[in-house]
Design a protein around this motif. Structure first.
Motif, PDB file in Angstrom:
ATOM      1  N   LYS A 169      77.664 -20.929 -58.035  1.00 23.66           N
ATOM      2  CA  LYS A 169      78.959 -20.259 -58.216  1.00 23.66           C
ATOM      3  C   LYS A 169      79.398 -20.186 -59.676  1.00 23.66           C
ATOM      4  O   LYS A 169      80.585 -20.222 -60.004  1.00 23.66           O
ATOM      5  CB  LYS A 169      80.033 -20.901 -57.337  1.00 23.66           C
ATOM      6  CG  LYS A 169      79.611 -20.915 -55.855  1.00 23.66           C
ATOM      7  CD  LYS A 169      80.704 -21.339 -54.934  1.00 23.66           C
ATOM      8  CE  LYS A 169      80.208 -21.322 -53.489  1.00 23.66           C
ATOM      9  NZ  LYS A 169      81.232 -21.556 -52.507  1.00 23.66           N
ATOM     10  N   SER A 184      77.941 -16.977 -44.239  1.00 22.72           N
ATOM     11  CA  SER A 184      79.209 -16.934 -43.522  1.00 22.72           C
ATOM     12  C   SER A 184      80.325 -17.400 -44.435  1.00 22.72           C
ATOM     13  O   SER A 184      80.108 -18.212 -45.336  1.00 22.72           O
ATOM     14  CB  SER A 184      79.135 -17.849 -42.292  1.00 22.72           C
ATOM     15  OG  SER A 184      80.404 -17.973 -41.696  1.00 22.72           O
ATOM     16  N   GLN A 185      81.515 -16.899 -44.201  1.00 24.75           N
ATOM     17  CA  GLN A 185      82.689 -17.377 -44.931  1.00 24.75           C
ATOM     18  C   GLN A 185      83.143 -18.728 -44.385  1.00 24.75           C
ATOM     19  O   GLN A 185      83.900 -19.434 -45.023  1.00 24.75           O
ATOM     20  CB  GLN A 185      83.832 -16.365 -44.819  1.00 24.75           C
ATOM     21  CG  GLN A 185      83.532 -15.032 -45.485  1.00 24.75           C
ATOM     22  CD  GLN A 185      83.215 -15.153 -46.954  1.00 24.75           C
ATOM     23  OE1 GLN A 185      83.882 -15.868 -47.683  1.00 24.75           O
ATOM     24  NE2 GLN A 185      82.178 -14.475 -47.397  1.00 24.75           N
ATOM     25  N   THR A 186      82.661 -19.069 -43.194  1.00 27.15           N
ATOM     26  CA  THR A 186      83.029 -20.334 -42.565  1.00 27.15           C
ATOM     27  C   THR A 186      81.987 -21.387 -42.905  1.00 27.15           C
ATOM     28  O   THR A 186      80.812 -21.210 -42.596  1.00 27.15           O
ATOM     29  CB  THR A 186      83.085 -20.182 -41.027  1.00 27.15           C
ATOM     30  OG1 THR A 186      83.943 -19.092 -40.725  1.00 27.15           O
ATOM     31  CG2 THR A 186      83.584 -21.446 -40.376  1.00 27.15           C
ATOM     32  N   PRO A 187      82.378 -22.498 -43.545  1.00 27.92           N
ATOM     33  CA  PRO A 187      81.420 -23.550 -43.853  1.00 27.92           C
ATOM     34  C   PRO A 187      80.821 -24.139 -42.581  1.00 27.92           C
ATOM     35  O   PRO A 187      81.440 -24.136 -41.525  1.00 27.92           O
ATOM     36  CB  PRO A 187      82.268 -24.611 -44.572  1.00 27.92           C
ATOM     37  CG  PRO A 187      83.496 -23.909 -45.011  1.00 27.92           C
ATOM     38  CD  PRO A 187      83.719 -22.801 -44.029  1.00 27.92           C
ATOM     39  N   SER A 225      78.256 -28.300 -47.310  1.00 25.69           N
ATOM     40  CA  SER A 225      78.660 -27.048 -46.676  1.00 25.69           C
ATOM     41  C   SER A 225      79.461 -26.202 -47.659  1.00 25.69           C
ATOM     42  O   SER A 225      80.238 -26.736 -48.458  1.00 25.69           O
ATOM     43  CB  SER A 225      79.526 -27.341 -45.453  1.00 25.69           C
ATOM     44  OG  SER A 225      78.766 -27.965 -44.455  1.00 25.69           O
ATOM     45  N   ASN A 226      79.261 -24.911 -47.632  1.00 27.94           N
ATOM     46  CA  ASN A 226      79.994 -23.956 -48.451  1.00 27.94           C
ATOM     47  C   ASN A 226      79.636 -24.025 -49.940  1.00 27.94           C
ATOM     48  O   ASN A 226      80.412 -23.574 -50.778  1.00 27.94           O
ATOM     49  CB  ASN A 226      81.506 -24.114 -48.257  1.00 27.94           C
ATOM     50  CG  ASN A 226      82.251 -22.828 -48.518  1.00 27.94           C
ATOM     51  OD1 ASN A 226      81.708 -21.748 -48.331  1.00 27.94           O
ATOM     52  ND2 ASN A 226      83.485 -22.941 -48.947  1.00 27.94           N
ATOM     53  N   TYR A 269      81.021 -31.127 -44.063  1.00 26.71           N
ATOM     54  CA  TYR A 269      82.046 -30.228 -43.536  1.00 26.71           C
ATOM     55  C   TYR A 269      82.909 -30.968 -42.528  1.00 26.71           C
ATOM     56  O   TYR A 269      82.424 -31.527 -41.557  1.00 26.71           O
ATOM     57  CB  TYR A 269      81.411 -28.981 -42.917  1.00 26.71           C
ATOM     58  CG  TYR A 269      82.425 -27.980 -42.445  1.00 26.71           C
ATOM     59  CD1 TYR A 269      83.439 -27.530 -43.291  1.00 26.71           C
ATOM     60  CD2 TYR A 269      82.389 -27.482 -41.161  1.00 26.71           C
ATOM     61  CE1 TYR A 269      84.378 -26.611 -42.867  1.00 26.71           C
ATOM     62  CE2 TYR A 269      83.322 -26.554 -40.722  1.00 26.71           C
ATOM     63  CZ  TYR A 269      84.314 -26.126 -41.584  1.00 26.71           C
ATOM     64  OH  TYR A 269      85.246 -25.219 -41.162  1.00 26.71           O
ATOM     65  N   ASP A 302      78.237 -27.356 -56.496  1.00 27.35           N
ATOM     66  CA  ASP A 302      79.194 -26.339 -56.959  1.00 27.35           C
ATOM     67  C   ASP A 302      79.634 -26.694 -58.382  1.00 27.35           C
ATOM     68  O   ASP A 302      80.232 -27.747 -58.615  1.00 27.35           O
ATOM     69  CB  ASP A 302      80.395 -26.304 -56.003  1.00 27.35           C
ATOM     70  CG  ASP A 302      81.343 -25.145 -56.264  1.00 27.35           C
ATOM     71  OD1 ASP A 302      81.454 -24.696 -57.422  1.00 27.35           O
ATOM     72  OD2 ASP A 302      81.985 -24.705 -55.293  1.00 27.35           O
TER      73      ASP A 302
END
Length: 193
Positions: free
Chosen positions: A142, A53-56, A32-33, A80, A113
């Motif tokens: 990222k 979304s900014q929310t994972p 997540s994220n 998450y 990431d």
């Protein structure tokens, strides 16, 4: 293959709902994220195709996209912490259920990431893909948050950590700047050819 022609097809909340597929499938997995939805939108050159979304943990279903005879599969993020145990179990069943089916897997894009060490869950996913003999590429996301020198250092460190050999594909990407997107498109085109 024209990545601009990709369109949303359908979503499933349990693996039992998954319908058989005859088109080659390119699946996207990651915690997540990690930036999966952003990468998909950049890959398809569409801003809102995959929900960002900014929310994972917002991708709670398996989402299928169709593009020129290829099916792109957006798997729920893993790891998450701020969801219930039952929701985590459902996501886990969904991902495992997907991979346990007889499907035309052309490629799995495993997102990690680049700014951090790979998580234990990332390591488990790469190990699973290797043991299941599924074709995969690691997309390091990222990258725009690091300098070029830091990117190369992190890429080498992650390659060692994930025990990837010289034959393993690893692409440094940035959804914000578009870095690595053309390289990833080429890998996908070659996988489904």
């Amino acid at each position: 293959m024209n990545f601009n022609n990709v369109r949303f097809e359908r979503s499933f909340g349990t693996s039992a709902q998954l319908t058989p597929s005859t088109a080659p499938e390119v699946a996207f997995s990651g915690r997540s994220n990690v930036g999966k939805s952003s990468l998909l939108n950049k890959l398809f050159n569409r801003k809102g195709l995959a929900k960002v979304s900014q929310t994972p943990g917002k991708t709670a279903t398996i989402n299928f996209f169709d593009g020129d005879g290829v099916t792109f599969v957006d798997l729920p993020g893993y790891g998450y912490a701020k969801v219930s145990k039952s929701e985590k179990a459902r996501w886990s069943e969904l991902i495992e259920g997907y991979f346990n089916q007889d499907r035309p897997f052309a490629l799995v894009v495993a997102l990690v990431d680049i700014r951090h060490e790979a998580s234990e869950l990332d390591e488990n996913m790469i190990r699973f893909l290797r043991e299941a003999d599924l074709p995969f590429v690691v997309a390091l996301t990222k990258a725009d948050k690091l300098s070029r020198q830091q990117q190369m250092k992190q890429k080498a460190a992650l390659k060692r950590q994930l025990a990837l050999g010289d034959d393993a594909s690893m692409v440094v990407t940035s959804s914000a700047k578009g870095d690595g997107i053309e390289e990833l498109r080429k890998i996908i085109r070659d996988a489904v050819a």
